[in-house]
Motif scaffolding. Structure first.
Motif, PDB file in Angstrom:
ATOM      1  N   UNK A   1       0.456  -1.003   0.362  1.00 53.21           N
ATOM      2  CA  UNK A   1      -0.018  -0.174  -0.102  1.00 53.21           C
ATOM      3  C   UNK A   1       0.885   1.558  -0.002  1.00 53.21           C
ATOM      4  N   UNK A   2       0.661   2.388  -0.747  1.00 48.22           N
ATOM      5  CA  UNK A   2       1.171   3.493   0.105  1.00 48.22           C
ATOM      6  C   UNK A   2       2.436   3.554  -0.958  1.00 48.22           C
ATOM      7  N   UNK A   3       2.129   3.290  -1.722  1.00 50.39           N
ATOM      8  CA  UNK A   3       3.858   2.865  -2.681  1.00 50.39           C
ATOM      9  C   UNK A   3       5.301   2.450  -2.023  1.00 50.39           C
ATOM     10  N   UNK A   4       4.905   2.010  -1.294  1.00 50.67           N
ATOM     11  CA  UNK A   4       5.804   0.774  -0.650  1.00 50.67           C
ATOM     12  C   UNK A   4       5.932   0.859   1.028  1.00 50.67           C
ATOM     13  N   UNK A   5       4.651   2.239   1.809  1.00 51.67           N
ATOM     14  CA  UNK A   5       5.428   2.320   2.809  1.00 51.67           C
ATOM     15  C   UNK A   5       4.689   1.593   4.148  1.00 51.67           C
TER      16      UNK A   5
END
Ligand SMILES: [Zn+2]
Length: 308
Positions: free
Chosen positions: A170-174
């Motif tokens: 999720x959230x670009x890898x965060x």
């Protein structure tokens, strides 16, 4: 009526006797009043002779508020406590802990109750993982001795079992989204593609370590990262963190998972992880999901593989 207790004291006040538990189940099951599962009628009366059972005024069908979910020899209060402890504790609770905390006379009673709750953790019709999904394999050490239900006898060696895991990124890898874990027979393309088909939505992208068995899965985009000298936990951080947490949990709570029931323990871990932000409502979903299941024959509980 259908909100969830926030503390042990509130729980005890809400669910202190059989009537309170039964009323809660009825309200969950029929939020707009009783509905007959056979004919859909809303007219029914409570039977004097059977606990918490309604008889349809139109077709005569008898429906228990606990049908399909309740271990008949236990009071509802004990059943509710077990569901609450298992759903709200961050690590869950083992049968041995449950036996002590609820003062059950036998380990077997506690174990069966845990098994039943665990089986309820697999939500029917849950949606597949979507978007970018890390996928990898690991080995888990299992024990097959000290099994008080099957007796264990003769298979006391420890063995390794193969597990495949998938984590939504999720959230670009965060952060991690939802996860899936499954026992597989081997790391062949057949086994891994079956896992992807069962757990990833069409159009999802599987990010892997480049193992040659992954490419070619139907309707899944493959994003291989040949690990080589780069450590796999850097390329696939979230699925590796899940594997690590899984192993700590397995040894901490269960002192190693048992081979026979590995998939149901994996389901428990997945259930708790995917509801980590809504732990208190996990209690309700545990009861609610359980209500959708048919009663589980004892033999199926002690030998899940018998189903296939
Ligand atoms: Zn009816």
């Amino acid at each position: 009526m259908t909100d969830v207790p926030r503390s042990l004291i509130e729980f005890q006040q809400r669910f202190g006797d059989e009537a309170a538990c039964a009323q809660y189940l009825a309200a969950m099951r029929w939020p707009d009043g009783f509905v007959c599962p056979s004919c859909g009628s809303g007219k029914a009366w409570r039977l004097e002779t059977k606990a918490w059972t309604y008889e349809c005024a139109d077709c005569g069908r008898q429906t228990s508020v606990t049908a399909g979910m309740h271990h008949s020899k236990l009071p509802l209060t004990a059943w509710f406590w077990a569901a609450y402890l298992m759903a709200t504790d961050s690590n869950g609770i083992s049968a041995l802990q449950l036996q002590h905390q609820l003062a059950f006379g036998s380990y077997k009673t506690a174990w069966l109750l845990c098994a039943k709750l665990r089986r309820s953790m697999l939500a029917p019709g849950r949606s597949a993982l979507a978007g970018l999904v890390e996928v990898d394999e690991t080995e888990i050490a299992c024990r097959s001795k000290n099994d008080p239900v099957t007796g264990g006898g003769g298979r006391s060696h420890q063995g390794k079992l193969l597990v495949v895991g998938a984590v939504e990124v999720e959230d670009g890898g965060r952060g991690p989204g939802r996860i899936r874990l499954a026992r597989v027979a081997d790391y062949s393309a057949g086994s891994l593609h079956a896992f992807l088909a069962a757990n990833l939505a069409p159009g999802a992208t599987a990010k892997t370590d480049g193992w040659s068995a992954y490419p070619g899965a139907a309707s899944i985009t493959h994003d291989p990262h040949v690990v080589g000298k780069m450590a796999a936990h850097i390329v696939l951080p979230w699925v590796h963190r899940i594997f690590s947490n899984l192993k700590v949990w397995a040894s901490g709570v269960y002192h190693g998972l048992r081979r026979t029931h590995l998939q149901s323990y994996l389901d428990e871990f997945v259930f708790r992880f995917n509801r980590r932000r809504t732990r208190y409502t996990a209690f309700r979903s545990l009861l609610g999901i359980a209500a959708a299941h048919q009663p589980t024959p004892y033999k199926m509980l002690i030998s899940p593989e018998a189903k296939t």
